[in-house]
Motif scaffolding. Structure first.
Motif, PDB file in Angstrom:
ATOM      1  N   ASN A   1      61.723  30.686  13.724  1.00  0.00           N
ATOM      2  CA  ASN A   1      60.659  30.200  14.465  1.00  0.00           C
ATOM      3  C   ASN A   1      59.496  31.067  14.765  1.00  0.00           C
TER       4      ASN A   1
ATOM      5  N   GLY B   1      56.832  30.169  16.431  1.00  0.00           N
ATOM      6  CA  GLY B   1      56.136  29.813  17.838  1.00  0.00           C
ATOM      7  C   GLY B   1      54.993  29.229  17.651  1.00  0.00           C
TER       8      GLY B   1
ATOM      9  N   SER C   1      49.121  32.247  15.588  1.00  0.00           N
ATOM     10  CA  SER C   1      49.033  32.676  16.769  1.00  0.00           C
ATOM     11  C   SER C   1      47.615  33.560  16.917  1.00  0.00           C
TER      12      SER C   1
END
Length: 394
Positions: A361, A363, A383
């Motif tokens: 993961n 995120g 990100s």
């Protein structure tokens, strides 16, 4: 003689090594730069046929070797050749980093410095690596040729639209598409235009190459076959839907997902559709490009599924559900499939069963596709700090 401190991770233990490096205008690095081969991942989908099959191996259990931040989202696939990893970023930076440590070797920027209240054109396409150069297009329509050793610009060619397409380099020619509705063929050495083929819509896909032809699936709803030597159209098959994904070619057949929630297999020599696969769950388009093995076609969908299709019949073998759209294009090594999802996970799946023994993961959504070369897997996420991850064996 210049000294630096290097930190290596070995099973969670940090070993500090004091290293001496002799810098003679990049001579030491240049001598070690590897020519791309079957173990590399030197372009989008690994090879000119765009099958997405790695020519390397990965350890049975993947471990995170390093992660770095490049300062903005990563939406394009990296390239891996020898000890070098090439990572495109929406900040307008192409970073060449060390495969073992993630440390930067050089950084190329589309605009430097960036004026106040402005931004540098970002990279949304994957780089293509040759023995001595890196080729990549940016979101303002400039196509860059970069010296692989120094990171310095060799030449730039301007189109009139965004470039999502990654380049195919073959026989001294560089072939790529642009959002100005054209497919371009340039000289590899000097960037001079050899020919330009006008289509009726954006050329989003990366061109496949086989038997002296290049293949593009375009937003004008046509699959086109272009003679590489002449730039003349050798075949045209209307598919009646937008085509975002890049085609994969194996023998006489071409495989591509469409905006009409289908994956089609085409006999490109007979110019006939052999089969059509329809998503069993919903009418959502395919942006992901298919990975093709001897008997399977694997592709992600915006229906949040990864689809595995029988290559001969077009029938479903299995589907795997994620929690986000799958625009990431799967990469295959042996009987293992790797793919990212907008749910923030990088998944490993068994090609035979569709079961997932491992995931990571990040995120944040993963639109980029995995690059698998030289024994490692590299992928970036969306990100805002531009995180990139490298997996392998410590």
């Amino acid at each position: 003689m210049r000294f630096f401190t290097l930190r290596l991770m070995r099973g969670g233990t940090c070993a500090r090594l004091l290293c001496g490096v002799l810098l003679l205008a990049g001579a030491a690095y240049g001598a070690s730069a590897k020519t791309p081969d079957g173990a590399s991942w030197s372009r989008f989908r690994q090879n000119l046929s765009q099958t997405g099959i790695a020519g390397t191996t990965l350890p049975a259990k993947l471990e995170l070797l390093w992660e770095i931040e490049l300062g903005d989202q990563i939406v394009a696939t990296a390239a891996i050749v020898g000890d070098d990893v090439y990572i495109p970023c929406l900040s307008g930076e192409l970073a060449c980093v060390d495969r073992l440590t993630g440390q930067k070797r050089w950084s190329y920027k589309t605009l430097d410095p960036v004026p106040d209240n402005s931004f540098a054109p970002g990279f949304k396409s994957a780089p293509t690596i040759t023995a001595d150069a890196v080729y990549i297009g940016d979101e303002e329509g400039k196509f860059h040729a970069i010296d692989r050793v120094t990171g310095k610009q060799r030449w730039v060619f301007e189109t009139q639209g965004e470039i999502y397409s990654s380049a195919a380099v073959t026989g001294g020619r560089v072939i790529f598409g642009s959002y100005d509705n054209a497919l371009y063929c340039l000289g590899e050495a000097d960037g001079k235009l050899k020919w330009k083929f006008e289509t009726g819509g954006y050329v989003h896909c990366s061109p496949a190459v086989a038997e002296g032809f290049t293949f593009i699936a375009g937003c004008d709803e046509h699959l086109r076959i272009i003679n590489i030597e002449t730039g003349k159209e050798a075949g045209d098959l209307p598919l009646q839907t937008y085509l975002i994904a890049s085609p994969a070619v194996v023998g006489d057949r071409l495989y591509v997902g469409t905006y009409a929630s289908e994956v089609v297999a085409v006999d490109w020599k007979k110019k006939d559709v052999v089969w059509r696969y329809k998503s069993p769950q919903s009418d959502m388009p395919f942006h992901s490009s298919a990975a093709v093995t001897d008997d399977r076609v694997v592709v992600g969908g915006r229906d949040r599924l990864l689809h595995c299709i029988d290559r001969a019949t077009g029938e479903k073998v299995w589907t795997f559900a994620t929690r986000g759209k799958v625009d990431s294009s799967p990469a295959i090594v042996g009987n293992r499939v790797f793919v990212g999802s907008n749910d923030g996970n990088l998944y490993e799946l068994d090609l035979r069963t569709g079961e997932s023994p491992w995931k990571f993961n990040a995120g944040k959504p993963i639109t980029a596709s995995p690059a698998i070369g030289e024994g490692v897997l590299v992928i970036g996420s969306e990100s805002r700090d531009g995180k990139v991850y490298c997996f392998g064996a410590k």
